[in-house]
Design a protein around this motif. Structure first.
Motif, PDB file in Angstrom:
ATOM      1  N   ILE A 195       0.834  -1.205   0.000  1.00  0.00           N
ATOM      2  CA  ILE A 195       0.000   0.000   0.000  1.00  0.00           C
ATOM      3  C   ILE A 195       0.871   1.258   0.000  1.00  0.00           C
ATOM      4  O   ILE A 195       0.621   2.206  -0.753  1.00  0.00           O
ATOM      5  CB  ILE A 195      -0.945  -0.009   1.216  1.00  0.00           C
ATOM      6  CG1 ILE A 195      -1.956  -1.160   1.084  1.00  0.00           C
ATOM      7  CG2 ILE A 195      -1.678   1.319   1.348  1.00  0.00           C
ATOM      8  CD1 ILE A 195      -2.829  -1.346   2.307  1.00  0.00           C
ATOM      9  N   ILE A 196       1.900   1.256   0.823  1.00  0.00           N
ATOM     10  CA  ILE A 196       2.778   2.424   0.901  1.00  0.00           C
ATOM     11  C   ILE A 196       3.485   2.658  -0.432  1.00  0.00           C
ATOM     12  O   ILE A 196       3.531   3.783  -0.948  1.00  0.00           O
ATOM     13  CB  ILE A 196       3.802   2.250   2.036  1.00  0.00           C
ATOM     14  CG1 ILE A 196       3.098   2.262   3.392  1.00  0.00           C
ATOM     15  CG2 ILE A 196       4.869   3.348   1.982  1.00  0.00           C
ATOM     16  CD1 ILE A 196       4.012   1.940   4.560  1.00  0.00           C
ATOM     17  N   LEU A 197       4.027   1.588  -1.015  1.00  0.00           N
ATOM     18  CA  LEU A 197       4.751   1.742  -2.276  1.00  0.00           C
ATOM     19  C   LEU A 197       3.824   2.216  -3.388  1.00  0.00           C
ATOM     20  O   LEU A 197       4.192   3.092  -4.183  1.00  0.00           O
ATOM     21  CB  LEU A 197       5.404   0.415  -2.668  1.00  0.00           C
ATOM     22  CG  LEU A 197       6.199   0.428  -3.978  1.00  0.00           C
ATOM     23  CD1 LEU A 197       7.341   1.437  -3.909  1.00  0.00           C
ATOM     24  CD2 LEU A 197       6.728  -0.959  -4.306  1.00  0.00           C
ATOM     25  N   GLY A 198       2.611   1.663  -3.449  1.00  0.00           N
ATOM     26  CA  GLY A 198       1.669   2.085  -4.479  1.00  0.00           C
ATOM     27  C   GLY A 198       1.310   3.555  -4.376  1.00  0.00           C
ATOM     28  O   GLY A 198       1.250   4.266  -5.391  1.00  0.00           O
ATOM     29  N   GLN A 199       1.082   4.030  -3.156  1.00  0.00           N
ATOM     30  CA  GLN A 199       0.735   5.433  -2.967  1.00  0.00           C
ATOM     31  C   GLN A 199       1.924   6.346  -3.245  1.00  0.00           C
ATOM     32  O   GLN A 199       1.762   7.424  -3.834  1.00  0.00           O
ATOM     33  CB  GLN A 199       0.221   5.658  -1.544  1.00  0.00           C
ATOM     34  CG  GLN A 199      -1.085   4.962  -1.230  1.00  0.00           C
ATOM     35  CD  GLN A 199      -2.208   5.426  -2.133  1.00  0.00           C
ATOM     36  OE1 GLN A 199      -2.281   6.576  -2.549  1.00  0.00           O
ATOM     37  NE2 GLN A 199      -3.110   4.503  -2.467  1.00  0.00           N
ATOM     38  N   VAL A 200       3.119   5.930  -2.835  1.00  0.00           N
ATOM     39  CA  VAL A 200       4.310   6.744  -3.090  1.00  0.00           C
ATOM     40  C   VAL A 200       4.545   6.874  -4.592  1.00  0.00           C
ATOM     41  O   VAL A 200       4.798   7.974  -5.107  1.00  0.00           O
ATOM     42  CB  VAL A 200       5.543   6.130  -2.393  1.00  0.00           C
ATOM     43  CG1 VAL A 200       6.830   6.778  -2.907  1.00  0.00           C
ATOM     44  CG2 VAL A 200       5.443   6.313  -0.887  1.00  0.00           C
ATOM     45  N   GLU A 201       4.447   5.772  -5.334  1.00  0.00           N
ATOM     46  CA  GLU A 201       4.648   5.835  -6.777  1.00  0.00           C
ATOM     47  C   GLU A 201       3.578   6.681  -7.454  1.00  0.00           C
ATOM     48  O   GLU A 201       3.865   7.407  -8.406  1.00  0.00           O
ATOM     49  CB  GLU A 201       4.630   4.416  -7.356  1.00  0.00           C
ATOM     50  CG  GLU A 201       5.875   3.616  -7.062  1.00  0.00           C
ATOM     51  CD  GLU A 201       5.884   2.296  -7.794  1.00  0.00           C
ATOM     52  OE1 GLU A 201       6.928   1.632  -7.787  1.00  0.00           O
ATOM     53  OE2 GLU A 201       4.839   1.925  -8.367  1.00  0.00           O
ATOM     54  N   SER A 202       2.341   6.572  -6.958  1.00  0.00           N
ATOM     55  CA  SER A 202       1.248   7.305  -7.596  1.00  0.00           C
ATOM     56  C   SER A 202       1.379   8.807  -7.390  1.00  0.00           C
ATOM     57  O   SER A 202       1.254   9.585  -8.332  1.00  0.00           O
ATOM     58  CB  SER A 202      -0.096   6.813  -7.052  1.00  0.00           C
ATOM     59  OG  SER A 202      -1.171   7.483  -7.664  1.00  0.00           O
ATOM     60  N   PHE A 203       1.650   9.211  -6.156  1.00  0.00           N
ATOM     61  CA  PHE A 203       1.692  10.645  -5.861  1.00  0.00           C
ATOM     62  C   PHE A 203       3.031  11.281  -6.231  1.00  0.00           C
ATOM     63  O   PHE A 203       3.084  12.477  -6.499  1.00  0.00           O
ATOM     64  CB  PHE A 203       1.384  10.893  -4.384  1.00  0.00           C
ATOM     65  CG  PHE A 203      -0.081  10.848  -4.069  1.00  0.00           C
ATOM     66  CD1 PHE A 203      -0.895  11.946  -4.297  1.00  0.00           C
ATOM     67  CD2 PHE A 203      -0.659   9.700  -3.568  1.00  0.00           C
ATOM     68  CE1 PHE A 203      -2.251  11.907  -4.027  1.00  0.00           C
ATOM     69  CE2 PHE A 203      -2.023   9.653  -3.291  1.00  0.00           C
ATOM     70  CZ  PHE A 203      -2.823  10.753  -3.522  1.00  0.00           C
ATOM     71  N   ALA A 204       4.106  10.490  -6.234  1.00  0.00           N
ATOM     72  CA  ALA A 204       5.406  11.070  -6.567  1.00  0.00           C
ATOM     73  C   ALA A 204       5.484  11.487  -8.028  1.00  0.00           C
ATOM     74  O   ALA A 204       6.273  12.372  -8.378  1.00  0.00           O
ATOM     75  CB  ALA A 204       6.523  10.079  -6.247  1.00  0.00           C
ATOM     76  N   THR A 205       4.671  10.876  -8.885  1.00  0.00           N
ATOM     77  CA  THR A 205       4.711  11.236 -10.305  1.00  0.00           C
ATOM     78  C   THR A 205       4.211  12.644 -10.571  1.00  0.00           C
ATOM     79  O   THR A 205       4.530  13.229 -11.614  1.00  0.00           O
ATOM     80  CB  THR A 205       3.862  10.241 -11.123  1.00  0.00           C
ATOM     81  OG1 THR A 205       2.541  10.195 -10.594  1.00  0.00           O
ATOM     82  CG2 THR A 205       4.467   8.850 -11.082  1.00  0.00           C
ATOM     83  N   ILE A 206       3.429  13.213  -9.652  1.00  0.00           N
ATOM     84  CA  ILE A 206       2.917  14.565  -9.876  1.00  0.00           C
ATOM     85  C   ILE A 206       3.905  15.631  -9.413  1.00  0.00           C
ATOM     86  O   ILE A 206       3.663  16.820  -9.613  1.00  0.00           O
ATOM     87  CB  ILE A 206       1.570  14.775  -9.150  1.00  0.00           C
ATOM     88  CG1 ILE A 206       1.763  14.694  -7.627  1.00  0.00           C
ATOM     89  CG2 ILE A 206       0.544  13.759  -9.616  1.00  0.00           C
ATOM     90  CD1 ILE A 206       0.501  14.977  -6.849  1.00  0.00           C
ATOM     91  N   LEU A 207       5.014  15.226  -8.794  1.00  0.00           N
ATOM     92  CA  LEU A 207       6.000  16.198  -8.336  1.00  0.00           C
ATOM     93  C   LEU A 207       6.811  16.770  -9.491  1.00  0.00           C
ATOM     94  O   LEU A 207       7.380  17.849  -9.379  1.00  0.00           O
ATOM     95  CB  LEU A 207       6.945  15.546  -7.314  1.00  0.00           C
ATOM     96  CG  LEU A 207       6.283  15.017  -6.037  1.00  0.00           C
ATOM     97  CD1 LEU A 207       7.327  14.362  -5.139  1.00  0.00           C
ATOM     98  CD2 LEU A 207       5.565  16.136  -5.298  1.00  0.00           C
ATOM     99  N   ILE A 208       6.877  16.016 -10.606  1.00  0.00           N
ATOM    100  CA  ILE A 208       7.620  16.477 -11.780  1.00  0.00           C
ATOM    101  C   ILE A 208       6.612  16.923 -12.833  1.00  0.00           C
ATOM    102  O   ILE A 208       5.737  16.142 -13.226  1.00  0.00           O
ATOM    103  CB  ILE A 208       8.519  15.352 -12.333  1.00  0.00           C
ATOM    104  CG1 ILE A 208       9.510  14.895 -11.248  1.00  0.00           C
ATOM    105  CG2 ILE A 208       9.269  15.815 -13.574  1.00  0.00           C
ATOM    106  CD1 ILE A 208      10.374  13.729 -11.660  1.00  0.00           C
ATOM    107  N   PRO A 209       6.686  18.152 -13.291  1.00  0.00           N
ATOM    108  CA  PRO A 209       5.671  18.659 -14.234  1.00  0.00           C
ATOM    109  C   PRO A 209       5.590  17.870 -15.540  1.00  0.00           C
ATOM    110  O   PRO A 209       4.516  17.682 -16.086  1.00  0.00           O
ATOM    111  CB  PRO A 209       6.112  20.107 -14.486  1.00  0.00           C
ATOM    112  CG  PRO A 209       6.951  20.463 -13.293  1.00  0.00           C
ATOM    113  CD  PRO A 209       7.645  19.191 -12.896  1.00  0.00           C
ATOM    114  N   ASP A 210       6.735  17.421 -16.041  1.00  0.00           N
ATOM    115  CA  ASP A 210       6.751  16.696 -17.305  1.00  0.00           C
ATOM    116  C   ASP A 210       6.277  15.250 -17.067  1.00  0.00           C
ATOM    117  O   ASP A 210       6.963  14.478 -16.383  1.00  0.00           O
ATOM    118  CB  ASP A 210       8.162  16.685 -17.889  1.00  0.00           C
ATOM    119  CG  ASP A 210       8.203  16.056 -19.279  1.00  0.00           C
ATOM    120  OD1 ASP A 210       7.145  15.595 -19.748  1.00  0.00           O
ATOM    121  OD2 ASP A 210       9.291  16.037 -19.882  1.00  0.00           O
TER     122      ASP A 210
END
Length: 300
Positions: free
Chosen positions: A250-265
């Motif tokens: 659960i932690i890894l899935g959420q980290v991967e999902s939300f971390a992708t929005i930190l980079i604009p491209d």
């Protein structure tokens, strides 16, 4: 960032987590009972995808039946692998059991990967999904194949947890994972439990591959990235810990999902997605080396 976008990212993270958890639980059960790190787990994941593809595309079975066929085929294969290759690790036939387990599972990984390349070729195959179309949840639209596969994965995880808690076989698996010698003294067949554990772990890997096959593609190297993430999850949650594997997924899935929005491209964000789990793992191990649900071992 809007509320809808946040909910969409959270839902995507939960869907991905269900697949991660299924594969990681197989690794956790095998390590918890046999103390073997199965380096061929990704290839068992891949074979589950091909078993589902053959059952649905070649044999014409319904997708739900194809899932059952893939699980049964991988369970049978796992039992055979344990009997032929893994049992020397704990029955005294291997002089160096730790080194033997690493070499034999690594060799099995290479064998299965090359065998799949020879039999099926490198071309991607996409089997029939469990459900087509999309599902609207308020303002969110989720693809039906992912949502259906995630739903089946959650049900399978719930069934596994219930079996481990309430069935005799599940209690035997938990007893052997806690103390092998004490379990043998109380009359539990450690050999049979070892075979059951490896067969269950292989079936879980195959189920994850079968569920992910329609979502992405079935190709020989399809298990490489998922199994790396399964290793990350198992270490993150604590080696051999069932709750740790679920929470780590659960932690890894959420980290991967939300971390992708930190980079604009978006393209760059997706390119870095697989690295987020490794960064998370390093951070957790620096703070808690035994993992979230692991326990420190006493050394003499």
């Amino acid at each position: 960032m809007s509320l809808v976008a946040i909910l969409e990212q959270a839902l995507n993270g939960l869907i991905v987590s269900s697949f991660y958890a299924l594969a990681a639980l197989g690794l956790a059960i095998i390590f918890g009972v046999l103390r073997v790190v199965n380096f061929a787990h990704g290839e068992l994941y891949m074979l589950g995808g091909y078993a589902y593809f053959l059952a649905v595309a070649s044999m014409g079975l319904p997708p739900v039946v194809g899932i059952v066929v893939a699980a049964a085929a991988l369970a049978a294969m796992g039992a055979l692998v344990e009997w032929l290759l893994i049992r020397p690790v704990y029955d005294g036939r291997a002089d160096r059991p730790e080194e033997y387990s690493i070499m034999i599972t690594f060799a099995l990984s290479i064998l299965l990967l090359n065998l799949a390349n020879s039999l099926f070729g490198p071309w991607p195959r996409r089997p029939e999904p469990l459900f087509r179309g999309g599902v609207e949840i308020g303002e969110l639209i989720v693809s039906g194949d992912r949502l259906a596969a995630a739903g089946v994965a959650v049900v399978l995880i719930a069934v596994l947890l219930a079996a481990l808690r309430y069935t005799w076989a599940g209690r035997a698996v938990r007893a052997v994972s806690q103390n092998r010698e004490a379990a043998a003294i109380f009359g539990i067949s450690v050999t049979r439990v070892g075979m059951l554990a490896f067969a269950t772990g292989a079936a879980l890997a195959g189920l994850a591959g079968a569920l992910m096959g329609p979502v992405f593609n079935v190709v020989p190297p399809m298990g490489v990235i998922p199994v790396i993430k399964a290793y990350v999850i198992v270490v993150l949650g604590g080696l051999g810990s069932i709750p740790g594997a679920i929470m780590g997924a659960i932690i890894l899935g959420q980290v991967e999902s939300f971390a992708t929005i930190l980079i604009p491209d978006p393209s760059r964000a997706l390119a870095y997605k697989d690295a987020y789990g490794l960064v998370l793992l390093v951070g957790i191990l620096l703070l808690r080396p035994q993992g979230l649900f692991g326990t420190k071992e006493r050394r003499a």
